[in-house]
Scaffold this motif. Structure first.
Motif, PDB file in Angstrom:
ATOM      1  N   UNK A 291      -1.765   0.661  -4.280  1.00 14.24           N
ATOM      2  CA  UNK A 291      -2.797  -0.323  -4.626  1.00 14.24           C
ATOM      3  C   UNK A 291      -4.196   0.289  -4.752  1.00 14.24           C
ATOM      4  N   UNK A 292      -4.334   1.399  -5.461  1.00 12.76           N
ATOM      5  CA  UNK A 292      -5.660   2.030  -5.535  1.00 12.76           C
ATOM      6  C   UNK A 292      -6.680   1.214  -6.327  1.00 12.76           C
ATOM      7  N   UNK A 293      -6.233   0.472  -7.308  1.00 13.90           N
ATOM      8  CA  UNK A 293      -7.161  -0.229  -8.212  1.00 13.90           C
ATOM      9  C   UNK A 293      -7.765  -1.473  -7.565  1.00 13.90           C
ATOM     10  N   UNK A 294      -6.951  -2.242  -6.863  1.00 14.41           N
ATOM     11  CA  UNK A 294      -7.495  -3.435  -6.212  1.00 14.41           C
ATOM     12  C   UNK A 294      -8.257  -3.085  -4.944  1.00 14.41           C
ATOM     13  N   UNK A 295      -7.852  -2.019  -4.261  1.00 17.66           N
ATOM     14  CA  UNK A 295      -8.559  -1.638  -3.043  1.00 17.66           C
ATOM     15  C   UNK A 295     -10.005  -1.260  -3.341  1.00 17.66           C
ATOM     16  N   UNK A 296     -10.218  -0.503  -4.402  1.00 23.03           N
ATOM     17  CA  UNK A 296     -11.579  -0.064  -4.724  1.00 23.03           C
ATOM     18  C   UNK A 296     -12.432  -1.190  -5.306  1.00 23.03           C
ATOM     19  N   UNK A 297     -11.798  -2.311  -5.626  1.00 22.47           N
ATOM     20  CA  UNK A 297     -12.542  -3.460  -6.134  1.00 22.47           C
ATOM     21  C   UNK A 297     -12.760  -4.520  -5.054  1.00 22.47           C
ATOM     22  N   UNK A 298     -12.378  -4.200  -3.835  1.00 23.60           N
ATOM     23  CA  UNK A 298     -12.725  -5.042  -2.706  1.00 23.60           C
ATOM     24  C   UNK A 298     -11.950  -6.338  -2.568  1.00 23.60           C
ATOM     25  N   UNK A 299     -10.635  -6.312  -2.839  1.00 19.96           N
ATOM     26  CA  UNK A 299      -9.847  -7.532  -2.667  1.00 19.96           C
ATOM     27  C   UNK A 299      -9.598  -7.783  -1.183  1.00 19.96           C
ATOM     28  N   UNK A 300      -9.281  -9.016  -0.865  1.00 21.31           N
ATOM     29  CA  UNK A 300      -8.937  -9.400   0.507  1.00 21.31           C
ATOM     30  C   UNK A 300      -7.435  -9.653   0.564  1.00 21.31           C
ATOM     31  N   UNK A 301      -6.682  -8.806   1.282  1.00 22.30           N
ATOM     32  CA  UNK A 301      -5.227  -9.034   1.410  1.00 22.30           C
ATOM     33  C   UNK A 301      -4.922  -9.969   2.579  1.00 22.30           C
ATOM     34  N   UNK A 302      -4.050 -10.953   2.344  1.00 17.97           N
ATOM     35  CA  UNK A 302      -3.608 -11.858   3.400  1.00 17.97           C
ATOM     36  C   UNK A 302      -2.318 -11.302   4.006  1.00 17.97           C
ATOM     37  N   UNK A 303      -2.278 -11.245   5.315  1.00 22.32           N
ATOM     38  CA  UNK A 303      -1.157 -10.645   6.026  1.00 22.32           C
ATOM     39  C   UNK A 303      -0.031 -11.661   6.258  1.00 22.32           C
ATOM     40  N   UNK A 304       1.175 -11.129   6.329  1.00 23.21           N
ATOM     41  CA  UNK A 304       2.371 -11.903   6.701  1.00 23.21           C
ATOM     42  C   UNK A 304       2.478 -13.202   5.891  1.00 23.21           C
ATOM     43  N   UNK A 305       2.673 -13.032   4.590  1.00 22.12           N
ATOM     44  CA  UNK A 305       2.813 -14.173   3.693  1.00 22.12           C
ATOM     45  C   UNK A 305       4.291 -14.353   3.350  1.00 22.12           C
ATOM     46  N   UNK A 306       4.828 -15.537   3.601  1.00 21.99           N
ATOM     47  CA  UNK A 306       6.238 -15.826   3.334  1.00 21.99           C
ATOM     48  C   UNK A 306       6.390 -16.602   2.037  1.00 21.99           C
ATOM     49  N   UNK A 307       7.415 -16.263   1.281  1.00 25.28           N
ATOM     50  CA  UNK A 307       7.686 -16.963   0.029  1.00 25.28           C
ATOM     51  C   UNK A 307       8.444 -18.255   0.292  1.00 25.28           C
ATOM     52  N   UNK A 308       8.462 -19.121  -0.703  1.00 19.14           N
ATOM     53  CA  UNK A 308       9.178 -20.388  -0.594  1.00 19.14           C
ATOM     54  C   UNK A 308      10.668 -20.202  -0.860  1.00 19.14           C
ATOM     55  N   UNK A 309      10.996 -19.214  -1.666  1.00 15.79           N
ATOM     56  CA  UNK A 309      12.392 -18.944  -1.994  1.00 15.79           C
ATOM     57  C   UNK A 309      12.589 -17.467  -2.217  1.00 15.79           C
ATOM     58  N   UNK A 310      13.797 -17.091  -2.613  1.00 12.58           N
ATOM     59  CA  UNK A 310      14.089 -15.692  -2.904  1.00 12.58           C
ATOM     60  C   UNK A 310      14.387 -15.485  -4.387  1.00 12.58           C
TER      61      UNK A 310
END
Length: 579
Positions: A291-310
């Motif tokens: 994730x080099x491109x989004x990291x250098x643009x200062x995104x905020x990652x949300x931790x432990x995100x669960x999907x609704x389905x598979x």
């Protein structure tokens, strides 16, 4: 020439065809035994033989899983172990005898063999279970996606385990038609024998079956083809036979409250990812920098995100619906208003830009534009486009947008098994990469490399989206929210791809990345405290359930369906709509 004649003739001639003298002459020359020398089959014997073939051979994935369970249990009653294949064969014989009658006997048995062969291959190769969700996902798969599963190994498997047995069934000689009452009597005797066998086994080993079944409830879904037939019948009934219900309009009270009507319009780009799992994202501690491109643009990652389905067919409708995962009903969700409908009703400009297999009904009532491979030859090959193809129409839409709005970009992302087709070679830094659809034949290193390349390329596209939004900061207050629909298995525990039943699915298929970025102007207009949001995002415990309410809150749309406690941004804002 003589050698070719001797080799090819047995493949072209059926031994039971005695229609011409030449055929008999060639058979004598080749010394091929004629099936007419063997006793013809009674009509009730054919379903039994097919049941034995499917029950003993094509249920190998089921027996393999049982062996793993028995190995963990230690000492297991030998009689109980031996009773299981007998039990399955008896049940299948009973089922096939009941449904395969008269002129439909052979067509139905051939169909059962083909379905069982496909289910067995999917289970052996990818570790998937053919349940309702998998049937739904397969039914909504486009042709290009379906063809990606057609490999030489799959073709050979189909010929050997489905086509040849089906031809044998079709050509099998049956005794002349019995009188109706004799046919009924013989079938009834078979049914009685099967029922007696099942009852005897159940009486002798009831406790064993109950114990193993209760602790491993997914086993019944692995029995081929009973669960697949049940799931398919349920899907057909729900989709095509059920009485249509009137469309239910929700959120008719939705309206937007903007604090500065004279200010620049707010624009949110909602990026729906495909098959990206959090485990391989460097935002979540993965050692490789994917994730080099989004990291250098200062995104905020949300931790432990669960999907609704598979699977996409479940996750995408669910994440845009007012339902939570626990009470989500796909049929009901498609027959009522979703998030995009409510945003449109509130007066926001909406658009869905599609580069995957469709919106799964979410964008049926808003402007929708799918990418045309013929119009973008430099970014599209074989009817499938790289996700960069979405950038040009995104720019065009932003230039035309004059009011607050939400634009959805639906990526093809990391969709397998042809991962190597999801990114340009110049955007694939990790080598050697698996460059075949037969991913089960690639080394673990090659498979991880090619998958990580897809994540790297998705991150590049997200970086380009952010740059486009930054470049339009003079005309709009801009933000981007990225959320993948589900994750992916890469051979862990023998599982590949996705679509495993949610209650049994590993975290590789259910834990997904979610990223947020906003311009300073957007944060100021929304009174969003990004430092607060960064801290909250680290807490974890989020899910697809948050998307519906978070987008409504972020775009200042009020409705009775909005729940502040599910809004990711509410506790870090002071806007009137969230108080």
């Amino acid at each position: 020439m003589t050698f070719a004649y001797r080799v090819l003739t047995p493949l072209c001639l059926w031994p039971w065809d005695n229609s011409s003298p030449n055929t008999r002459h060639r058979r004598a020359f080749l010394k091929i035994p004629t099936i007419s020398k063997f006793k013809h089959l009674h009509p009730w014997q054919l379903p039994m033989l097919v049941a034995l073939y499917i029950g003993l051979l094509l249920n190998f994935p089921f027996y393999r899983k049982l062996a793993e369970i028995f190995d963990r249990l230690g000492q297991v009653d030998l009689g109980f172990m031996l009773s299981i294949p007998l039990f399955i064969c008896a049940v299948l014989t009973l089922l096939f005898t009941l449904i395969c009658w008269g002129p439909l006997r052979k067509p139905l048995l051939c169909t059962l063999v083909v379905l069982s062969s496909l289910a067995c291959y999917a289970s052996l190769t990818y570790g998937v279970v053919i349940d309702y969700g998998m049937i739904e996902n397969f039914a909504e798969t486009n042709s290009h996606e379906a063809l990606s599963y057609l490999t030489p190994g799959a073709a050979l498997w189909f010929v050997v385990t489905a086509l040849l047995p089906s031809l044998l069934i079709w050509k099998a000689p049956l005794t002349p038609a019995l009188k109706y009452h004799k046919a009924v009597i013989s079938s009834c005797l078979v049914i009685v024998a099967c029922v007696a066998t099942v009852l005897c086994i159940a009486t002798g080993y009831y406790q064993n079956y109950t114990s193993v079944g209760r602790n491993n409830s997914y086993l019944k879904a692995m029995i081929i083809p009973t669960h697949a037939i049940y799931s398919g019948a349920k899907y057909v009934s729900n989709t095509y036979l059920a009485k249509p219900e009137p469309f239910k309009h929700l959120g008719l009270d939705a309206q937007q409250a903007k604090s500065d009507p004279q200010g620049k319009p707010n624009l949110l780009v909602l990026v729906v990812g495909e098959t990206a799992r959090a485990k391989n994202s460097s935002h979540y501690g993965y050692q490789r920098d994917t994730n080099p491109f989004t990291r250098e643009r200062g995104v905020i990652p949300f931790m432990e995100v669960s999907s609704c389905g598979t699977a996409t067919a479940v996750s995408v409708p669910c994440m845009f619906s007012a339902f939570n995962r626990d009470n989500f009903d796909g049929k009901q969700a498609r027959n009522q208003s979703n998030l995009m409908d409510m945003l449109s009703h509130a007066g926001l400009e909406t658009l869905w830009l599609e580069n995957d297999g469709g919106s799964k009904g979410v964008a049926d009532r808003i402007p929708f534009h799918t990418m045309d491979p013929k119009a973008n030859p430099s970014l599209c090959k074989g009817g499938v486009c790289f996700d960069e193809v979405l950038l040009a129409p995104l720019k065009q839409q932003i230039e035309q947008q004059t009011h607050d709005g939400v634009i959805v970009l639906h990526l093809i992302g990391s969709h397998g098994p042809t991962y190597f087709k999801r990114y340009p070679k110049s955007k694939g830094p990790f080598t050697p990469a698996c460059e075949t659809a037969s991913i089960e034949n690639c080394s673990s290193e090659e498979l991880v490399n090619v998958y990580d390349n897809t994540l790297y390329y998705t991150d590049y596209v997200l970086g380009q989206v952010i740059d486009i939004l930054n470049n339009n900061a003079g005309q709009h207050n801009t933000a981007m929210l990225y959320l993948s629909d589900h994750g992916e298995s890469l051979g862990e525990n023998g599982l590949y791809l996705h679509g495993f039943p949610y209650s049994l699915a590993p975290e590789e298929q259910t834990q997904v990345p979610m990223l947020f970025w906003s311009s300073e102007q957007f944060a100021q207009q929304a009174q969003l405290n990004t430092d607060c949001l960064t801290q909250k995002a680290q807490l974890g415990g989020f899910s697809h359930d948050n998307l519906f309410h978070s987008v409504l809150g972020l775009m200042s749309v009020s409705t009775s369906l909005y729940h502040r406690d599910l809004d990711l941004f509410a506790s870090c804002t002071n806007t009137p709509s969230n108080t």
